[in-house]
Enzyme design. Structure first.
Site, mmCIF file in Angstrom:
data_model
loop_
_atom_site.group_PDB
_atom_site.id
_atom_site.type_symbol
_atom_site.label_atom_id
_atom_site.label_comp_id
_atom_site.label_asym_id
_atom_site.label_seq_id
_atom_site.Cartn_x
_atom_site.Cartn_y
_atom_site.Cartn_z
ATOM 1 N N SER A 174 23.340 -24.334 -18.313
ATOM 2 C CA SER A 174 23.289 -23.282 -17.305
ATOM 3 C C SER A 174 24.445 -22.319 -17.543
ATOM 4 C CB SER A 174 23.395 -23.890 -15.905
ATOM 5 O OG SER A 174 24.695 -24.442 -15.716
ATOM 6 N N ASN A 234 12.709 -29.898 -15.519
ATOM 7 C CA ASN A 234 14.161 -29.858 -15.417
ATOM 8 C C ASN A 234 14.688 -31.034 -14.602
ATOM 9 O OD1 ASN A 234 13.836 -27.439 -16.710
ATOM 10 N ND2 ASN A 234 14.948 -26.220 -15.210
ATOM 11 N N HIS A 262 10.336 -27.016 -12.219
ATOM 12 C CA HIS A 262 11.730 -26.904 -11.792
ATOM 13 C C HIS A 262 11.931 -27.693 -10.509
ATOM 14 C CE1 HIS A 262 12.842 -22.929 -14.054
ATOM 15 N NE2 HIS A 262 12.506 -23.922 -14.854
ATOM 16 N N GLY A 263 13.202 -28.003 -10.199
ATOM 17 C CA GLY A 263 13.480 -28.758 -8.988
ATOM 18 C C GLY A 263 12.855 -30.127 -9.013
ATOM 19 N N GLU A 300 10.167 -17.293 -14.828
ATOM 20 C CA GLU A 300 9.818 -17.851 -13.523
ATOM 21 C C GLU A 300 9.142 -16.789 -12.675
ATOM 22 O OE1 GLU A 300 11.845 -20.274 -9.761
ATOM 23 O OE2 GLU A 300 12.769 -20.282 -11.742
ATOM 24 N N GLU A 343 21.386 -23.119 -6.866
ATOM 25 C CA GLU A 343 21.848 -23.549 -8.184
ATOM 26 C C GLU A 343 22.615 -22.414 -8.837
ATOM 27 O OE1 GLU A 343 19.955 -26.246 -11.482
ATOM 28 O OE2 GLU A 343 19.137 -24.241 -11.711
ATOM 29 N N HIS A 378 15.615 -26.863 -5.752
ATOM 30 C CA HIS A 378 16.721 -27.406 -6.531
ATOM 31 C C HIS A 378 17.517 -28.390 -5.676
ATOM 32 C CE1 HIS A 378 16.544 -23.611 -9.161
ATOM 33 N NE2 HIS A 378 16.194 -24.642 -9.905
ATOM 34 N N GLY A 379 18.014 -29.422 -6.319
ATOM 35 C CA GLY A 379 18.817 -30.411 -5.619
ATOM 36 C C GLY A 379 17.962 -31.529 -5.046
ATOM 37 N N ASP A 398 19.356 -22.289 -19.409
ATOM 38 C CA ASP A 398 18.677 -22.425 -18.121
ATOM 39 C C ASP A 398 18.714 -21.095 -17.352
ATOM 40 O OD1 ASP A 398 17.326 -23.786 -16.147
ATOM 41 O OD2 ASP A 398 19.004 -25.061 -15.556
ATOM 42 N N HIS A 399 18.325 -21.141 -16.093
ATOM 43 C CA HIS A 399 18.169 -19.971 -15.217
ATOM 44 C C HIS A 399 19.151 -18.829 -15.510
ATOM 45 C CE1 HIS A 399 15.486 -21.849 -12.158
ATOM 46 N NE2 HIS A 399 16.024 -22.953 -12.644
#
Length: 358
Positions: free
Chosen positions: A61, A286, A264-265, A173, A181, A225-226, A108-109
């Site tokens: 990232s 991910n 994702h997430g 995306e 994130e 995310h998370g 990444d992002h």
């Protein structure tokens, strides 16, 4: 036929990346993308892939890249993030072949505000390509999901034109992944925005497929995310199959899965949700939050168990004159974190059907 019959060990680029993801989609498995922040975490991921005979995706990232270069460096112009990402890619390239597994080296992002980081990595790719005939990285992700759809697609297409010339895969995306994130906070976004529409997916496919085949789409289906409490956001991986059907119908190939999809997430997802996503054409998932915790577990448990040996350099329960170097040496306690991280990566691979694939 296994993966190593179609691609080589080490970092993949160009057509080999396409072949790997085509193989995964055809054989209905996905490859976890593990965020790394150091050579230690990168090596642990490679060790896991070697042990279970699987291809792997290693990604950095923007914040993780800066950490790789060193937190003591300024990053006001993304210079530390650029340098750290390049350093991570060179490290993985140096050691990956020794582990005998195919590796996708990915960034990444990247939101719009972080495009200088993206530009710096692409500059490095082009310089490496000029010297070695292939790019430094396998792939990069542009996350412009916060921007208007038209701007998102147009910007991705512009960069994809540049990337295809040197064989770099693009992940983009469309729709929003909730949570937070690397400074991008979508925790308050309306839940309706967490589900991408099939028409939007086709617009992306239509724009990018005219440029090249090497792209994937991170479509939102309630992802966050998370780690989150079950029920806060409802994952609907079944809508990914509808995206495949919609695009297949539009291009006149109704029985095909034309899309390479990304999950994702993924931390905290149920095994059934993961299975549904993979069967719908997800080839990459991910995993970061869970592996961060896994790395801590080994170190935490070692420090807790050996705390009486970690108070001083000399002196422990075995005697006042007994040295403690074999306990406080970073190679000892960092290794414990690598071991637990390795086991969590293996678990992610098993969940995705990515075992004994070489």
């Amino acid at each position: 036929m296994g993966v190593l019959d179609i691609v080589s060990p080490g970092v993949l680029t160009g057509p080999q990346v396409v072949k790997l993801f085509e193989y995964a989609r055809e054989h209905q498995f996905a490859i976890p993308a593990i965020n790394v922040t150091s050579s230690s975490t990168a090596n642990a991921v490679l060790e896991a892939a070697r042990d279970i005979k699987a291809p792997i995706i290693i990604q950095v990232s923007q914040g993780g890249s800066a950490y790789f270069a060193g937190k003591g460096l300024a990053n006001d112009k993304q210079q530390a993030s650029i340098l750290g990402a390049i350093a991570a890619a060179h490290h993985v390239r140096t050691v990956a072949k020794a582990y005998g597994v195919p590796v996708v080296m990915h960034s990444d992002h990247c939101a719009e505000k972080l495009l200088p980081w993206f530009d710096g990595m692409l500059d490095a790719d082009e310089a490496y390509h000029k010297e070695h005939g292939e790019a430094l990285f396998s792939s990069h992700m542009l996350d412009l999901s916060e921007e208007p759809k038209e701007k998102n697609i147009a910007t991705c297409a512009k960069y994809f034109e540049r990337m295809t010339k040197i064989g770099v895969w693009l992940e983009m995306e469309i729709g929003i992944t909730g949570g937070e994130e690397d400074g991008v906070d979508n925790s308050e976004v309306d839940n309706a925005s967490l589900y991408t529409q099939p028409e939007d997916i086709f617009e992306v496919y239509d724009a990018l497929s005219k440029i090249g085949p090497g792209f994937s789409i991170a479509a939102a289906f309630g992802n966050v995310h998370g780690v989150y409490k079950p029920g806060n956001v409802k994952l609907r991986p079944e809508i990914l199959a509808k995206h495949q059907e919609h695009v297949a119908q539009k291009i006149g190939k109704p029985n095909d899965k034309p899309l390479f999809l990304v999950f994702h997430g993924g931390s905290g997802s149920t095994k059934d949700e993961i299975k549904t996503a993979v069967h719908s054409g997800v080839v990459k998932m991910n995993v970061d939050t869970d592996t961060q915790f896994a790395y801590l577990v080994g170190i935490r448990d070692f420090v807790t168990k050996k705390k009486d040996y970690l108070q001083t350099q000399v002196g422990n329960p075995e005697g006042e004159d007994k040295p403690n170097k074999k306990f406080y040496d970073p190679r000892v306690w960092v290794r414990e974190g690598e071991k637990t991280l390795t086991e969590r990566v293996k678990e992610a691979c098993k969940d995705l059907g990515n075992v004994d694939r070489l």
